[in-house]
Design a protein around this motif. Structure first.
Motif, mmCIF file in Angstrom:
data_model
loop_
_atom_site.group_PDB
_atom_site.id
_atom_site.type_symbol
_atom_site.label_atom_id
_atom_site.label_comp_id
_atom_site.label_asym_id
_atom_site.label_seq_id
_atom_site.Cartn_x
_atom_site.Cartn_y
_atom_site.Cartn_z
ATOM 1 N N LYS A 1 45.546 36.995 52.556
ATOM 2 C CA LYS A 1 46.297 38.230 52.744
ATOM 3 C C LYS A 1 45.878 38.967 54.009
ATOM 4 O O LYS A 1 46.648 39.738 54.564
ATOM 5 C CB LYS A 1 46.095 39.154 51.536
ATOM 6 C CG LYS A 1 46.660 38.605 50.236
ATOM 7 C CD LYS A 1 46.424 39.582 49.093
ATOM 8 C CE LYS A 1 46.985 39.031 47.777
ATOM 9 N NZ LYS A 1 46.740 39.968 46.651
ATOM 10 N N SER A 2 44.648 38.739 54.455
ATOM 11 C CA SER A 2 44.165 39.419 55.655
ATOM 12 C C SER A 2 43.258 38.488 56.444
ATOM 13 O O SER A 2 42.637 37.577 55.885
ATOM 14 C CB SER A 2 43.408 40.704 55.293
ATOM 15 O OG SER A 2 42.252 40.390 54.525
ATOM 16 N N VAL A 3 43.217 38.742 57.749
ATOM 17 C CA VAL A 3 42.417 37.935 58.675
ATOM 18 C C VAL A 3 41.659 38.891 59.594
ATOM 19 O O VAL A 3 42.211 39.914 60.028
ATOM 20 C CB VAL A 3 43.297 36.990 59.520
ATOM 21 C CG1 VAL A 3 42.438 36.181 60.486
ATOM 22 C CG2 VAL A 3 44.107 36.069 58.629
ATOM 23 N N GLY A 4 40.392 38.579 59.859
ATOM 24 C CA GLY A 4 39.585 39.361 60.795
ATOM 25 C C GLY A 4 39.108 38.495 61.946
ATOM 26 O O GLY A 4 38.572 37.411 61.728
ATOM 27 N N ILE A 5 39.314 38.965 63.179
ATOM 28 C CA ILE A 5 38.902 38.229 64.378
ATOM 29 C C ILE A 5 37.998 39.150 65.197
ATOM 30 O O ILE A 5 38.343 40.305 65.447
ATOM 31 C CB ILE A 5 40.106 37.796 65.236
ATOM 32 C CG1 ILE A 5 41.097 36.971 64.409
ATOM 33 C CG2 ILE A 5 39.646 37.002 66.452
ATOM 34 C CD1 ILE A 5 42.382 36.644 65.146
ATOM 35 N N THR A 6 36.836 38.629 65.591
ATOM 36 C CA THR A 6 35.933 39.390 66.466
ATOM 37 C C THR A 6 35.547 38.518 67.642
ATOM 38 O O THR A 6 35.345 37.317 67.499
ATOM 39 C CB THR A 6 34.668 39.840 65.723
ATOM 40 O OG1 THR A 6 33.974 38.688 65.216
ATOM 41 C CG2 THR A 6 35.010 40.771 64.581
ATOM 42 N N LEU A 7 35.428 39.157 68.813
ATOM 43 C CA LEU A 7 35.022 38.473 70.036
ATOM 44 C C LEU A 7 34.040 39.389 70.748
ATOM 45 O O LEU A 7 34.429 40.392 71.335
ATOM 46 C CB LEU A 7 36.235 38.178 70.925
ATOM 47 C CG LEU A 7 35.951 37.399 72.214
ATOM 48 C CD1 LEU A 7 35.559 35.956 71.891
ATOM 49 C CD2 LEU A 7 37.162 37.414 73.135
ATOM 50 N N PHE A 8 32.756 39.052 70.662
ATOM 51 C CA PHE A 8 31.714 39.887 71.259
ATOM 52 C C PHE A 8 30.904 39.054 72.241
ATOM 53 O O PHE A 8 30.471 37.944 71.934
ATOM 54 C CB PHE A 8 30.788 40.464 70.187
ATOM 55 C CG PHE A 8 31.454 41.504 69.329
ATOM 56 C CD1 PHE A 8 31.906 42.686 69.883
ATOM 57 C CD2 PHE A 8 31.643 41.293 67.970
ATOM 58 C CE1 PHE A 8 32.522 43.636 69.091
ATOM 59 C CE2 PHE A 8 32.259 42.242 67.177
ATOM 60 C CZ PHE A 8 32.697 43.419 67.747
#
Length: 453
Positions: A377-384
């Motif tokens: 239902k949800s997706v989280g994307i991080t780019l650090f």
């Protein structure tokens, strides 16, 4: 012939390194055991000497007790006590001494020149204020103190263990001590025995190592050649997979062009021909048909842009990797209807050539897998990013999957491709999945040489 020598060297060098590590461990462990053995010996000898010193002091206390507790005047009793203690000894190096609380020597059986001197600030070669330390031990009740002192029989400064007590009514410190040369000899003997054991062990390891190197030299060539051939086969399979993936990508683009763009353009062509025929006959609906054809032409242009974007995002070349992945996340949310959150920090992207494109493709592949298989239902994307590395994580709340099973199966080709892309650039990939949370975590090193140049 040179290749054969290199293969044999590669077979022998790890063995030599392993033997060197083993030797270092054996030496280290033996030295630790030697130190422990020497410490045990020292502790045992010191324990017996502590008991011996305590007995000497108790004997002296019992001897002077009638004078200390008697009815004589203190000054007369003190003189008699000092005289009695001066006579007590147990060998040339065993004697009693007395100091007052100000550090003045009242009696010293072997160094009479010290009597009457204030030795409060006198320090041994190690910087220890001896009289202060002795008084502190006596007043605390601990009694024992180790320090360095001149040995009467040899005239040399030697480690000494003393036991002192306070004669509180007179403010005196009474004590005696034992020199510790025998302790040093015993501990040194233990260390010498350990050193001899290490030497013998090293000789045995050297003999075993020589035999092992000869065996590796005899059998290593065949084994390494076999491994080299196996590596060549794996490389060939990898090349075949790359070619296969390229063909699959070309087939996908071809299908999209044929099923989408081609049919759309044919429809537009028919509408333009129809508009031309209607206008030639003077009918009124020609402009409407022409407008509809123009709208369809705009759709075709959008399809072409979409295919071009799938092949390579233009934002990668203009605004960089964070903006490209941000656009990818926004388009995925619009297309799939899932809730997508994207976070990124400001950093100087100094990856190896081709690494940004690979990270973009990995993000595409991850989102495609989530859309097709996760049921999320949800997706989280991080780019650090930091000065040393860049980290990309993709997390979803889907049903999860068995990571080893999927990677081994046919459906895990995408995951294997991701892993191979990451390993190609010297990165690290961690993939975890449980029901309700699946996480793809990628860490790529920055190109530090770019900063230096």
């Amino acid at each position: 012939m040179l290749l054969k020598h290199k293969i044999v060297a590669l077979g022998i060098l790890p063995l030599v390194l392993a033997i060197a590590v083993i030797c270092a461990l054996v030496i280290s462990l033996n030295r630790q055991l030697g130190d422990q053995q020497a410490q045990l010996i020292e502790d045992s000898i010191l324990a017996s000497k502590r008991a011996e010193l305590k007995n000497y002091v108790e004997m002296a206390q019992s001897l002077i007790a009638p004078l200390y507790n008697g009815g004589l005047g203190d000054e007369r009793a003190q003189q008699q006590v000092l005289e009695e203690l001066r006579k007590l000894s147990f060998g040339i190096n065993g004697y009693f001494f007395v100091y007052d609380r100000q550090g003045r020597s009242l009696m010293h059986a072997r160094q009479s020149e010290l009597v009457g001197q204030y030795l409060w600030d006198m320090k041994d070669p190690h910087g220890l204020p001896v009289i202060q330390a002795l008084l502190k031990s006596a007043e605390s009740g601990e009694g024992f103190q180790r320090y360095a002192w001149n040995k009467p029989s040899s005239g040399q400064v030697t480690d000494k263990l003393a036991y002192v007590v306070m004669l509180d009514r007179w403010g005196w410190m009474l004590g005696t001590g034992i020199y510790l040369e025998d302790v040093e000899r015993a501990t040194q003997q233990a260390r010498d025995e350990v050193a001899q054991g290490i030497h013998t062990t090293m000789q045995a390891i050297a003999a075993i190592a020589l035999v092992a190197v000869l065996l590796v030299f005899a059998g290593g060539m065949t084994l390494n050649v076999s491994e080299h051939r196996l590596a060549d086969k794996k490389l060939q399979r990898l090349n075949q997979r790359i070619v296969s993936l390229q063909e699959e990508e070309r087939s996908r683009v071809s299908r999209e062009l044929h099923d989408g763009i081609s049919q759309l353009l044919v429809s537009i062509k028919f509408q333009f021909e129809l508009a031309s025929h209607v206008l030639e006959n003077g009918q009124e609906n020609g402009l409407g048909i022409l407008k509809n054809a123009t709208d369809r032409l705009g759709e075709a242009i959008g399809e072409i842009r979409s295919i071009s974007h799938d092949l390579r995002s233009s934002l990668l070349d203009t605004l960089g990797l964070p903006a490209a992945i941000g656009q990818l996340a926004a388009e995925f949310q619009q297309r799939s209807g899932l809730e997508v959150s994207y976070r990124s920090n400001e950093f100087d992207c100094r990856l190896e050539n081709g690494a940004p494109v690979s990270l973009f493709r990995i993000a595409q592949e991850a989102l495609t897998n989530i859309e097709r298989h996760a049921g999320a239902k949800s997706v989280g994307i991080t780019l650090f990013g930091s000065g040393q590395s860049l980290r990309l994580t993709v997390v979803d709340d889907g049903m999860g999957f068995n990571v080893p099973q999927v990677e081994r199966g046919h459906s895990g080709i995408g995951l294997r491709n991701i892993r191979e892309r990451v390993e190609h650039f010297g990165g690290r990939l961690e993939l975890t999945s449980v029901p309700g949370r699946s996480e793809l975590d990628i860490l790529l090193p920055m190109n530090l040489s770019a900063t230096e140049s």
